[in-house]
Design a protein around this motif. Structure first.
Motif, PDB file in Angstrom:
ATOM      1  N   ILE A 254       0.245  -1.028   0.188  1.00 43.04           N
ATOM      2  CA  ILE A 254       0.343  -0.119  -0.262  1.00 43.04           C
ATOM      3  C   ILE A 254       1.093   1.751   0.083  1.00 43.04           C
ATOM      4  CG2 ILE A 254      -1.644   1.030   1.273  1.00 43.04           C
ATOM      5  CD1 ILE A 254      -2.662  -1.937   3.005  1.00 43.04           C
ATOM      6  N   TYR A 255       0.540   1.522  -0.816  1.00 42.75           N
ATOM      7  CA  TYR A 255       1.369   3.126  -0.634  1.00 42.75           C
ATOM      8  C   TYR A 255       0.610   4.730  -0.914  1.00 42.75           C
ATOM      9  CZ  TYR A 255       5.350   0.358  -3.512  1.00 42.75           C
ATOM     10  OH  TYR A 255       6.704  -0.870  -3.405  1.00 42.75           O
ATOM     11  N   TRP A 256       0.663   5.101   0.034  1.00 46.76           N
ATOM     12  CA  TRP A 256       0.100   6.394   0.189  1.00 46.76           C
ATOM     13  C   TRP A 256       0.539   8.142  -1.004  1.00 46.76           C
ATOM     14  CZ3 TRP A 256       0.489   2.857   3.962  1.00 46.76           C
ATOM     15  CH2 TRP A 256      -1.242   2.578   4.554  1.00 46.76           C
ATOM     16  N   ASN A 257      -0.723   8.812  -1.622  1.00 43.80           N
ATOM     17  CA  ASN A 257      -0.051  10.195  -2.330  1.00 43.80           C
ATOM     18  C   ASN A 257       0.177  11.081  -1.302  1.00 43.80           C
ATOM     19  OD1 ASN A 257      -0.260  11.798  -4.645  1.00 43.80           O
ATOM     20  ND2 ASN A 257      -2.262  10.693  -5.257  1.00 43.80           N
ATOM     21  N   ASP A 258       1.451  11.694  -1.668  1.00 37.54           N
ATOM     22  CA  ASP A 258       1.653  12.515  -1.054  1.00 37.54           C
ATOM     23  C   ASP A 258       0.620  13.784  -1.455  1.00 37.54           C
ATOM     24  OD1 ASP A 258       3.275  11.642   0.628  1.00 37.54           O
ATOM     25  OD2 ASP A 258       4.910  11.374   0.161  1.00 37.54           O
ATOM     26  N   GLU A 259       0.355  14.286  -2.368  1.00 32.89           N
ATOM     27  CA  GLU A 259      -0.833  15.060  -3.286  1.00 32.89           C
ATOM     28  C   GLU A 259      -1.493  15.204  -2.699  1.00 32.89           C
ATOM     29  OE1 GLU A 259      -0.634  14.919  -7.152  1.00 32.89           O
ATOM     30  OE2 GLU A 259       2.129  14.737  -6.743  1.00 32.89           O
ATOM     31  N   THR A 260      -2.036  14.343  -2.188  1.00 35.16           N
ATOM     32  CA  THR A 260      -4.191  14.609  -1.307  1.00 35.16           C
ATOM     33  C   THR A 260      -3.972  14.298  -0.045  1.00 35.16           C
ATOM     34  OG1 THR A 260      -4.357  11.894  -1.888  1.00 35.16           O
ATOM     35  CG2 THR A 260      -4.854  13.900  -3.728  1.00 35.16           C
ATOM     36  N   LEU A 261      -3.126  14.663   1.150  1.00 39.07           N
ATOM     37  CA  LEU A 261      -2.166  14.446   2.274  1.00 39.07           C
ATOM     38  C   LEU A 261      -2.643  13.304   2.303  1.00 39.07           C
ATOM     39  CD1 LEU A 261      -3.721  17.859   3.220  1.00 39.07           C
ATOM     40  CD2 LEU A 261      -2.022  17.078   3.289  1.00 39.07           C
ATOM     41  N   GLY A 262      -2.563  12.180   2.033  1.00 35.43           N
ATOM     42  CA  GLY A 262      -3.112  10.841   2.091  1.00 35.43           C
ATOM     43  C   GLY A 262      -3.420  10.365   1.686  1.00 35.43           C
ATOM     44  N   ALA A 263      -5.609  11.207   1.339  1.00 34.67           N
ATOM     45  CA  ALA A 263      -6.355  10.286   1.585  1.00 34.67           C
ATOM     46  C   ALA A 263      -6.858   9.342   0.500  1.00 34.67           C
ATOM     47  CB  ALA A 263      -7.178  11.862   1.097  1.00 34.67           C
ATOM     48  N   ASP A 264      -5.470   9.825  -0.737  1.00 34.93           N
ATOM     49  CA  ASP A 264      -5.536   8.461  -1.221  1.00 34.93           C
ATOM     50  C   ASP A 264      -4.552   7.311  -1.274  1.00 34.93           C
ATOM     51  OD1 ASP A 264      -8.171   9.504  -2.983  1.00 34.93           O
ATOM     52  OD2 ASP A 264      -6.843  11.237  -4.050  1.00 34.93           O
ATOM     53  N   PHE A 265      -4.564   6.201  -2.021  1.00 34.38           N
ATOM     54  CA  PHE A 265      -3.524   5.638  -1.731  1.00 34.38           C
ATOM     55  C   PHE A 265      -3.393   3.888  -2.621  1.00 34.38           C
ATOM     56  CE2 PHE A 265      -7.056   4.536   1.695  1.00 34.38           C
ATOM     57  CZ  PHE A 265      -6.904   3.318   1.023  1.00 34.38           C
ATOM     58  N   GLU A 266      -2.779   3.654  -2.915  1.00 39.38           N
ATOM     59  CA  GLU A 266      -2.809   2.851  -3.771  1.00 39.38           C
ATOM     60  C   GLU A 266      -2.053   1.273  -3.504  1.00 39.38           C
ATOM     61  OE1 GLU A 266      -0.912   3.911  -8.603  1.00 39.38           O
ATOM     62  OE2 GLU A 266      -0.130   5.226  -6.579  1.00 39.38           O
ATOM     63  N   VAL A 267      -3.358   0.090  -3.868  1.00 38.96           N
ATOM     64  CA  VAL A 267      -2.674  -0.881  -3.718  1.00 38.96           C
ATOM     65  C   VAL A 267      -2.001  -1.917  -4.648  1.00 38.96           C
ATOM     66  CG1 VAL A 267      -3.871  -3.571  -2.546  1.00 38.96           C
ATOM     67  CG2 VAL A 267      -4.684  -1.107  -1.781  1.00 38.96           C
ATOM     68  N   LYS A 268      -1.481  -2.055  -5.161  1.00 39.76           N
ATOM     69  CA  LYS A 268      -0.560  -2.003  -5.664  1.00 39.76           C
ATOM     70  C   LYS A 268       0.522  -4.299  -5.483  1.00 39.76           C
ATOM     71  CE  LYS A 268       1.683   1.014  -7.401  1.00 39.76           C
ATOM     72  NZ  LYS A 268       3.217   2.402  -7.561  1.00 39.76           N
ATOM     73  N   ASP A 269       1.149  -4.989  -6.031  1.00 41.18           N
ATOM     74  CA  ASP A 269       1.411  -6.051  -5.943  1.00 41.18           C
ATOM     75  C   ASP A 269       3.515  -5.637  -5.129  1.00 41.18           C
ATOM     76  OD1 ASP A 269       0.077  -7.248  -7.310  1.00 41.18           O
ATOM     77  OD2 ASP A 269       1.066  -7.811  -9.340  1.00 41.18           O
ATOM     78  N   ILE A 270       3.735  -6.395  -4.135  1.00 42.31           N
ATOM     79  CA  ILE A 270       4.683  -6.396  -3.347  1.00 42.31           C
ATOM     80  C   ILE A 270       5.967  -6.362  -4.290  1.00 42.31           C
ATOM     81  CG2 ILE A 270       6.417  -7.704  -1.606  1.00 42.31           C
ATOM     82  CD1 ILE A 270       3.678  -8.669  -0.767  1.00 42.31           C
ATOM     83  N   PRO A 271       6.839  -5.326  -4.480  1.00 43.89           N
ATOM     84  CA  PRO A 271       7.876  -5.057  -5.161  1.00 43.89           C
ATOM     85  C   PRO A 271       9.297  -6.479  -4.867  1.00 43.89           C
ATOM     86  CG  PRO A 271       7.713  -3.620  -2.690  1.00 43.89           C
ATOM     87  CD  PRO A 271       6.798  -4.552  -3.019  1.00 43.89           C
ATOM     88  N   ASP A 272       9.977  -6.664  -5.246  1.00 48.10           N
ATOM     89  CA  ASP A 272      10.513  -7.949  -5.344  1.00 48.10           C
ATOM     90  C   ASP A 272      11.635  -8.011  -4.830  1.00 48.10           C
ATOM     91  OD1 ASP A 272       8.786  -8.677  -7.182  1.00 48.10           O
ATOM     92  OD2 ASP A 272      10.842  -8.306  -9.070  1.00 48.10           O
ATOM     93  N   ASP A 273      12.276  -6.702  -4.296  1.00 46.05           N
ATOM     94  CA  ASP A 273      12.836  -6.663  -3.229  1.00 46.05           C
ATOM     95  C   ASP A 273      12.560  -6.871  -1.448  1.00 46.05           C
ATOM     96  OD1 ASP A 273      11.715  -4.142  -3.253  1.00 46.05           O
ATOM     97  OD2 ASP A 273      13.454  -3.828  -2.267  1.00 46.05           O
ATOM     98  N   LEU A 274      11.211  -6.877  -1.645  1.00 48.41           N
ATOM     99  CA  LEU A 274      10.701  -7.125  -0.330  1.00 48.41           C
ATOM    100  C   LEU A 274       9.881  -8.450  -0.041  1.00 48.41           C
ATOM    101  CD1 LEU A 274       9.050  -3.789   1.010  1.00 48.41           C
ATOM    102  CD2 LEU A 274      10.369  -5.573   2.307  1.00 48.41           C
ATOM    103  N   LEU A 275       9.947  -9.256  -1.284  1.00 48.05           N
ATOM    104  CA  LEU A 275       8.851 -10.398  -1.556  1.00 48.05           C
ATOM    105  C   LEU A 275       9.392 -11.484   0.139  1.00 48.05           C
ATOM    106  CD1 LEU A 275       6.296 -10.909  -3.232  1.00 48.05           C
ATOM    107  CD2 LEU A 275       7.937 -11.995  -4.752  1.00 48.05           C
ATOM    108  N   ASP A 276      10.610 -12.528  -0.660  1.00 44.01           N
ATOM    109  CA  ASP A 276      10.791 -13.031   0.791  1.00 44.01           C
ATOM    110  C   ASP A 276      10.690 -12.818   1.581  1.00 44.01           C
ATOM    111  OD1 ASP A 276      11.678 -14.376  -1.323  1.00 44.01           O
ATOM    112  OD2 ASP A 276      13.890 -13.511  -1.237  1.00 44.01           O
ATOM    113  N   GLU A 277      11.789 -11.126   2.710  1.00 41.70           N
ATOM    114  CA  GLU A 277      10.754 -10.686   3.698  1.00 41.70           C
ATOM    115  C   GLU A 277       9.724 -10.873   3.961  1.00 41.70           C
ATOM    116  OE1 GLU A 277      12.110  -7.151   6.902  1.00 41.70           O
ATOM    117  OE2 GLU A 277      12.313  -6.936   4.780  1.00 41.70           O
TER     118      GLU A 277
END
Length: 705
Positions: free
Chosen positions: A187-210
């Motif tokens: 989950i990534y938050w959008n700084d321009e909308t003061l965090g009111a909007d956020f995007e749900v994406k796939d986990i980045p590859d470098d964080l998948l194992d962790e």
């Protein structure tokens, strides 16, 4: 509110050490739930929940503020009654009374500071009232932030079974969002909308194992809580569904076997919506808590009431505040039944019916009028004439007394007087109102000097009280030097026969008692008077024995050294005699008071002073100066640790009498780089030389030492 809606109600509080970001988190919750349209900031003095002028000026929370907001989760609209509590130990009563009426809490931590002294205090308070918690590690954007270190500290310091259900994406300046281990999405938050909007994406590859490692850690922990999940975990972990995880984590949270851990940066508007979702998912509704238990005042039998509007009404008044517009506001939690505006409610303590003229749902210091407050809800009422914190409100035909709250005794006092004599009445009125609001604030008149003494939990507490007298009641005060609230104790057991005899024509007075007076038994932990009646053969009639006990109970409020109260005393009434005509209850009461004075003077009386737990975080190069200063203040250094940022943490036990103005001194010797926090530990015996000095200051009475 219908019964179905009670499932969707959450009565929660945000609790933490100073500066962990409780109020900032509350402000974001208000913004994202649509209750406010502009984010208030603590440092700007614009925070909605910090409505007092003193709070806005100092950037701290002094009084717990309540508000009600709504949040959509899984297609349901949840009603959240939120209480933002103070972090300063001086205002511990606010946390205590909030936790007493809440169903769940969000324990907030600074990602850099971790588990700090006041974090431990509020954790113990939540344990005392069996309040389920979720953890929220805030300030992930700060230099030195470490989510997993805070999770470890919670396990080591608090003994909590902390279980991350999210992990951070990045840290410090690169903190971008979180990986939700339940949904296995980033989950990534959008700084321009003061965090009111956020995007749900796939986990980045470098964080998948962790992420997989920490998800497995979460599944292991929840498998221990549920056999069906355990079977799935050992046979095929992939068959464990999102619903399985949520229901099992909820089960573990409610039973207090698990503390789900989240993280974010409230100030940078990241992580708050996920926190709101999991407040709804994991924290209890009023229906999840056990029925409230109280005592029937006439029979003494225990009774319970379930959270249902059809039940007999019972509510607990947990806070009293003075509002300039509506007068005295009483905050209460309704446990069963309902309270309607314009109705009458019975106060068990006073034995009187009171009219509830108006009811409000609170939003910080603004009141939204409502007609009814039902079971499981928190609200405020106006119209009560005689009400105290901790009073039970119920129906007259179904009385019940709920367990009240215990508040610590004040540790510090200061003499005050108005700058002009004409303000004397205004001062009395102001002090009476403030004492009514705050159970840890006490006012009394010193018998010897005639001075008005105000007592509280610390220098900051009294400073705020004097500030409020000036702002709210227009009374300017002169204040004396702070005074420590000493106590007295006896160290030896003394046997004494006391005879009280008075003849003045007509009926006389006669009482004769033989008592042992000394320190209490080690297993007597309540404090106060331990009274044992060992009279055999009716030498003192049964009706006079309560009078003896009453005499001693009144006497221990004034010690023999300097009039300080006795912490505890054991009195064994062994024998005595009475006169069939001249003996009465008053005679035995006076006899007990005389026996107390005569025996305590021989029982090795000592002075006790409040000892404070102090924690100082200081740079390595200043540590020698800090410890040297503590030694000068009669401090005992109990341990030293190193924090993650390389600073040294000094833990010490120091007498309160030596700590006035300490913060200023600490700033001077460390060039403003050190911080300290202090909380009351216990009362300890004062050495003879210092006791002599204290007694000379108080009364010049040193003959007994």
């Amino acid at each position: 509110m219908s019964k179905v809606d009670l499932h969707l109600t959450r009565n929660i509080g945000i609790m933490a050490h100073i500066d962990a970001g409780k109020t900032t988190t509350s402000e974001r919750i208000l913004y994202y739930t649509g209750l406010t349209h502009k984010i208030g900031e603590v440092h700007d003095g614009t925070a909605t929940m910090d409505w007092m002028v003193e709070e806005q000026e100092r950037g701290i929370t002094i009084t717990s503020a309540a508000t009600t907001c709504r949040w959509k989760y899984n297609d349901n609209i949840y009603k959240i009654n939120l209480i933002d509590t103070p972090g300063h130990v001086d205002f511990t009563a606010e946390v205590e009374r909030s936790l007493r009426v809440l169903d769940g809490a969000v324990a907030t931590y600074c990602a850099v500071g971790g588990v700090e002294p006041q974090s431990e205090t509020v954790w113990r308070q939540a344990d005392k009232y069996n309040v389920p918690r979720i953890g929220y590690v805030n300030k992930m954007d700060r230099s030195g932030a470490d989510f997993f270190e805070v999770v470890r500290q919670m396990k080591d310091v608090l003994g909590a079974n902390s279980c991350p259900i999210v992990i951070p994406i990045g840290a410090e300046e690169s903190f971008k969002g979180v990986v939700d281990l339940i949904k296995m999405k980033a989950i990534y938050w959008n700084d321009e909308t003061l965090g009111a909007d956020f995007e749900v994406k796939d986990i980045p590859d470098d964080l998948l194992d962790e992420s997989k490692k920490w998800r497995d850690n979460m599944l292991q922990k929840i498998a221990e809580l549920d056999e069906a999940v355990m079977d799935k975990y050992f046979n095929d972990p992939a068959t464990i569904t999102e619903d399985d995880v949520i229901s099992t984590v909820r089960k573990g949270t409610l039973s207090m076997d698990l503390v789900p851990m989240l993280c974010g940066s409230s100030f940078k508007n990241k992580g708050v919506q996920t926190l709101l979702d999991y407040i709804c998912a994991f924290l209890p509704s009023p229906l999840d808590t056990s029925n409230v238990v109280g005592k029937n005042p006439s029979s003494g039998e225990e009774e319970d009431r379930k959270p249902d509007e059809e039940e007999k009404t019972c509510a607990l008044a947990f806070k009293i505040a003075t509002d300039p517009y509506v007068g005295r506001l009483t905050y209460f939690r309704v446990y069963s039944g309902k309270i309607e505006a314009g109705s009458y409610i019975y106060n068990v303590r006073s034995g009187k019916k009171e009219r509830v003229s108006r009811l409000f749902q609170m939003h910080s210091n603004h009141q939204n009028p409502v007609d009814v407050i039902g079971a499981g809800d928190i609200g405020a009422g106006v119209g009560f004439k005689d009400i105290h914190t901790g009073d039970t409100l119920c129906q007259e035909d179904a009385p019940i007394i709920l367990e009240s709250m215990d508040f610590p005794e004040p540790v510090i006092g200061v003499a005050i007087e108005p700058k002009t004599q004409k303000d004397m009445d205004k001062l009395s009125t102001g002090l009476a109102k403030l004492a009514e609001e705050d159970p840890t604030f006490k006012v009394h008149t010193d018998e010897q000097s005639g001075q008005t003494i105000i007592s509280g939990m610390g220098e900051l507490h009294l400073e705020i009280i004097i500030d409020r007298l000036k702002r709210e009641f227009n009374v300017e005060c002169n204040e004396g030097r702070p005074q420590v609230n000493y106590k007295e104790a006896v160290t030896k057991t003394v046997n004494l026969r006391e005879l009280y005899k008075k003849q003045s024509g007509g009926r006389g007075k006669y009482a004769d008692i033989i008592v042992n007076i000394g320190p209490v038994d080690p297993d007597f932990t309540e404090g106060g008077l331990q009274f044992i009646d060992s009279v055999k053969g009716g030498n003192i009639p049964k009706e006079f024995i309560p009078s003896v006990q009453k005499g001693f109970a009144a006497a221990i409020k004034n010690g023999v050294l300097a009039g300080y109260p006795l912490d505890s005393l054991k009195v064994t009434l062994l024998d005595g005699s009475y006169h069939p005509v001249d003996s009465d209850q008053l005679s035995f009461e006076i006899c007990a008071q005389q026996a107390y004075k005569n025996a305590c003077a021989k029982a090795g009386p000592v002075l006790l002073e409040p000892m404070m737990k102090l924690e100082v975080v200081t740079p390595e190069e200043n540590m020698g100066d800090v410890i040297g200063d503590l030694n000068k203040r009669r401090g005992q250094v109990e341990g030293m640790d190193t924090s993650r940022s390389g600073a040294r943490i000094v833990k010490a036990l120091v007498p309160l009498a030596e700590m006035f103005g300490y913060v200023t001194t600490l700033r001077t010797i460390t060039s403003g780089r050190a911080t300290s926090s202090m909380s009351y530990s216990h009362h300890a015996i004062v050495s003879a030389s210092i006791a002599k000095k204290v007694l000379e200051d108080v009364k010049g009475r040193v003959d007994l030492l």
